[in-house]
Design a protein around this motif. Structure first.
Motif, mmCIF file in Angstrom:
data_model
loop_
_atom_site.group_PDB
_atom_site.id
_atom_site.type_symbol
_atom_site.label_atom_id
_atom_site.label_comp_id
_atom_site.label_asym_id
_atom_site.label_seq_id
_atom_site.Cartn_x
_atom_site.Cartn_y
_atom_site.Cartn_z
ATOM 1 N N THR A 190 69.536 12.202 37.190
ATOM 2 C CA THR A 190 69.855 12.791 35.846
ATOM 3 C C THR A 190 70.406 11.847 34.754
ATOM 4 O OG1 THR A 190 71.690 13.575 37.016
ATOM 5 C CG2 THR A 190 70.131 15.442 36.313
ATOM 6 N N THR A 191 70.713 11.360 33.629
ATOM 7 C CA THR A 191 71.365 10.225 33.608
ATOM 8 C C THR A 191 72.618 11.109 32.556
ATOM 9 O OG1 THR A 191 69.272 9.313 33.005
ATOM 10 C CG2 THR A 191 71.384 8.312 31.660
ATOM 11 N N LEU A 192 73.629 9.732 32.889
ATOM 12 C CA LEU A 192 74.416 9.980 31.948
ATOM 13 C C LEU A 192 74.538 9.231 30.517
ATOM 14 C CD1 LEU A 192 77.587 10.123 33.709
ATOM 15 C CD2 LEU A 192 76.993 12.394 33.711
ATOM 16 N N MET A 193 74.729 9.589 29.482
ATOM 17 C CA MET A 193 75.160 9.252 28.174
ATOM 18 C C MET A 193 76.081 9.780 27.293
ATOM 19 S SD MET A 193 71.665 8.749 25.792
ATOM 20 C CE MET A 193 71.161 10.393 25.363
ATOM 21 N N ALA A 194 76.595 8.611 26.803
ATOM 22 C CA ALA A 194 77.635 8.255 25.792
ATOM 23 C C ALA A 194 77.790 7.528 24.899
ATOM 24 C CB ALA A 194 79.066 8.890 26.650
ATOM 25 N N SER A 195 78.166 7.867 23.847
ATOM 26 C CA SER A 195 78.851 6.397 22.881
ATOM 27 C C SER A 195 80.146 7.006 22.681
ATOM 28 C CB SER A 195 78.588 6.970 21.516
ATOM 29 O OG SER A 195 78.849 7.877 21.019
ATOM 30 N N VAL A 196 80.745 4.815 22.502
ATOM 31 C CA VAL A 196 81.807 4.557 22.253
ATOM 32 C C VAL A 196 82.007 4.847 20.254
ATOM 33 C CG1 VAL A 196 82.102 3.002 23.515
ATOM 34 C CG2 VAL A 196 84.330 3.708 22.610
ATOM 35 N N SER A 197 82.592 4.985 19.404
ATOM 36 C CA SER A 197 82.451 4.101 18.496
ATOM 37 C C SER A 197 84.327 3.297 18.060
ATOM 38 C CB SER A 197 82.332 5.477 17.181
ATOM 39 O OG SER A 197 81.252 6.404 17.311
ATOM 40 N N PHE A 198 84.164 2.028 17.401
ATOM 41 C CA PHE A 198 85.609 1.460 16.952
ATOM 42 C C PHE A 198 85.560 1.565 15.256
ATOM 43 C CE2 PHE A 198 83.813 0.325 21.464
ATOM 44 C CZ PHE A 198 84.879 0.569 22.024
ATOM 45 N N ILE A 199 86.128 2.242 14.830
ATOM 46 C CA ILE A 199 85.874 2.334 13.536
ATOM 47 C C ILE A 199 87.544 1.514 13.327
ATOM 48 C CG2 ILE A 199 86.220 4.351 11.786
ATOM 49 C CD1 ILE A 199 85.258 6.212 14.142
ATOM 50 N N ASP A 200 86.927 0.843 11.878
ATOM 51 C CA ASP A 200 87.720 0.169 11.415
ATOM 52 C C ASP A 200 87.710 0.470 9.977
ATOM 53 O OD1 ASP A 200 89.497 -1.641 10.459
ATOM 54 O OD2 ASP A 200 88.388 -3.445 10.385
ATOM 55 N N LEU A 201 88.607 1.713 9.487
ATOM 56 C CA LEU A 201 88.464 1.774 8.077
ATOM 57 C C LEU A 201 89.051 1.205 7.070
ATOM 58 C CD1 LEU A 201 90.045 5.458 8.352
ATOM 59 C CD2 LEU A 201 87.740 4.868 8.214
ATOM 60 N N ALA A 202 88.418 0.911 5.532
ATOM 61 C CA ALA A 202 89.236 0.026 4.893
ATOM 62 C C ALA A 202 90.648 0.733 4.361
ATOM 63 C CB ALA A 202 88.028 0.404 3.732
ATOM 64 N N SER A 207 65.692 14.537 33.401
ATOM 65 C CA SER A 207 64.717 14.091 34.010
ATOM 66 C C SER A 207 63.733 15.201 33.237
ATOM 67 C CB SER A 207 64.473 13.457 35.134
ATOM 68 O OG SER A 207 63.970 14.139 36.133
ATOM 69 N N ASP A 208 62.295 14.407 32.876
ATOM 70 C CA ASP A 208 61.417 15.972 32.265
ATOM 71 C C ASP A 208 61.213 16.412 33.835
ATOM 72 O OD1 ASP A 208 61.688 15.268 30.163
ATOM 73 O OD2 ASP A 208 59.610 13.161 30.220
#
Length: 430
Positions: free
Chosen positions: A230-242, A348-349
């Motif tokens: 199995t695979t761990l998959m995640a994202s981190v977003s860095f958001i610089d608002l106007a 995995s499949d």
């Protein structure tokens, strides 16, 4: 591969940090008075209590507040670090900066982004038992148009609703990171591409919302290609608002600045409305995330399944007191918003096929038992409905099983191990 979710029972409030910058050169030259002060680690106070007709509360409290002499590293270490490092554990997370123009958002987010990615790389170095892949994408929302900051052709990108991933940006460039220096190169490209303009408050003001997204996948090395992988998959977003602006400041910049300012304020207003409704829970009523492209993209971060931190940046100057008050009101609502984080696991499949076969067998057994227990007419009718439902589920499972099986037969595993980690750490998972 199929994504599954494992609950970690992590319901928590959005982390809200407030950073009060020192007076800048322009404010000092204008002999501006300082109306705000951090009186301890969690409380900021409005000092001009003698102001006639003031409806501003005397104090505001948050998870942490930081005065003008506090370095960015401390802002990062005190809370955003823990949230950012959730990504290596398979939990989506977001960190974003909110505040008026010239309050220090881009300065703060640039520092936090670089510190967080350095710590993510350190984590990867220290956990050699897992194989990692790290990818970066970057977009900006300018005048409600989405642009790819890693591609110079200026093509407008579209949003698409994905049943598994939520709202995604189509055809956004995604670069596989080789090392920390590679990240610095890509961030420089993003900075060069981003829309910058001169405003009344700032000679180099960010005129767009920027979102830097880091996606991290990892798998136990010993299980690569095996049935139970199995695979761990995640994202981190860095958001610089106007930055938010007063209408008079927007109008003084001419036609282009006026158009930009209107789009910025409209999207920030939509974000503020979403935050205010989320802070009221069920009493907040319907929440329309589709009012702007910014809120559509941020939907998973706000009341969704991601861990989220907001850094609100402020000017202490008396001339900006209303904008500072608006930022603090936004921050006060944001700290009442609850998210529920979960771990994202990609099967995995082979593992998926095995799971589907077990589920198919279970349903077929229940179906046979249900058919054999139809003793009377009333029970038979109920059983018929149940049997039809189960037969439909079985048919869907068969299709999923056959699809997984066909993918498994066609797939090949390639594992690239070219040199030491600082040069490359790209693996392809199956």
């Amino acid at each position: 591969m199929e994504k599954a979710h494992m609950s970690v029972d992590r319901e928590e409030k959005i982390l809200v940090l407030v950073r009060l910058r020192p007076l800048n050169k322009k404010e000092i030259a204008a002999n501006e008075a300082t109306d705000w002060e951090c009186i301890n680690d969690t409380t900021i106070m409005y000092r001009n209590t003698l102001r006639q007709g003031s409806n501003i509360p005397t104090t505001y409290s948050f998870d942490r507040v930081y005065g003008g002499e506090c370095p960015t590293r401390r802002v990062y270490e005190d809370g955003t670090k823990e949230i950012a490092l959730s990504v290596v554990k398979g939990i989506n997370c977001s960190i974003f900066a909110y505040g008026q123009t010239s309050s220090g958002k881009t300065y703060t987010m640039t520092g936090i982004t670089e510190l967080a990615v350095a710590d993510i790389f350190d984590y990867i170095f220290q956990h050699e038992e897992r194989a990692f892949s790290v990818k970066l994408s970057a977009i900006e929302i300018y005048n409600e148009t989405i642009r790819d900051l890693l591609n110079s052709d200026g093509t407008s990108l579209r949003l698409r609703d994905d049943p598994e991933k939520g709202t995604v940006v189509e055809k956004a460039t995604e670069e596989t990171l080789r090392d920390y220096n590679h990240l610095k190169e890509l961030l420089s490209i993003c900075q060069a591409q981003r829309k910058i303009g001169e405003t009344w408050l700032n000679e180099r003001s960010s005129r767009s919302h920027q979102i830097i997204k880091l996606t991290v996948e990892s798998c136990v090395r010993e299980l690569l290609g095996k049935e139970n992988s199995t695979t761990l998959m995640a994202s981190v977003s860095f958001i610089d608002l106007a930055g938010s602006e007063r209408a008079s400041q927007t109008m003084s910049g001419g036609g282009a600045r006026l158009k930009e300012g209107c789009h910025i304020n409209r999207s920030l207003l939509a974000l503020g409305t979403v935050i205010r409704k989320l802070s009221k829970g069920r009493q907040g009523g319907h929440i329309n995330f589709r009012d702007s492209k910014l809120t559509r993209i941020l939907q998973p971060c706000l009341g969704g399944t991601a861990r989220t931190a907001i850094v609100c940046t402020l000017s202490p100057a008396r001339s900006h007191v209303e904008l500072t008050k608006n930022t603090l009101s936004f921050a006060s609502c944001a700290k009442e918003v609850t998210t529920k984080a979960r771990v994202n696991v990609v099967m995995s499949d082979k593992a998926l096929l095995k799971q589907l076969q077990c589920e198919l067998t279970r349903l077929q057994t229940e179906l046979r038992n249900a058919a054999s227990n139809c003793d009377c007419a009333a029970t038979a009718r109920k059983k018929d409905v149940l049997i039809q439902k189960m037969e439909k589920q079985i048919e869907e499972l068969r299709k999923e099983r056959d699809l997984a099986h066909s993918r498994l037969e066609a797939s090949k595993v390639y594992i690239t191990t070219t040199g030491s980690f600082p040069i490359t750490f790209l693996y392809r998972f199956c």
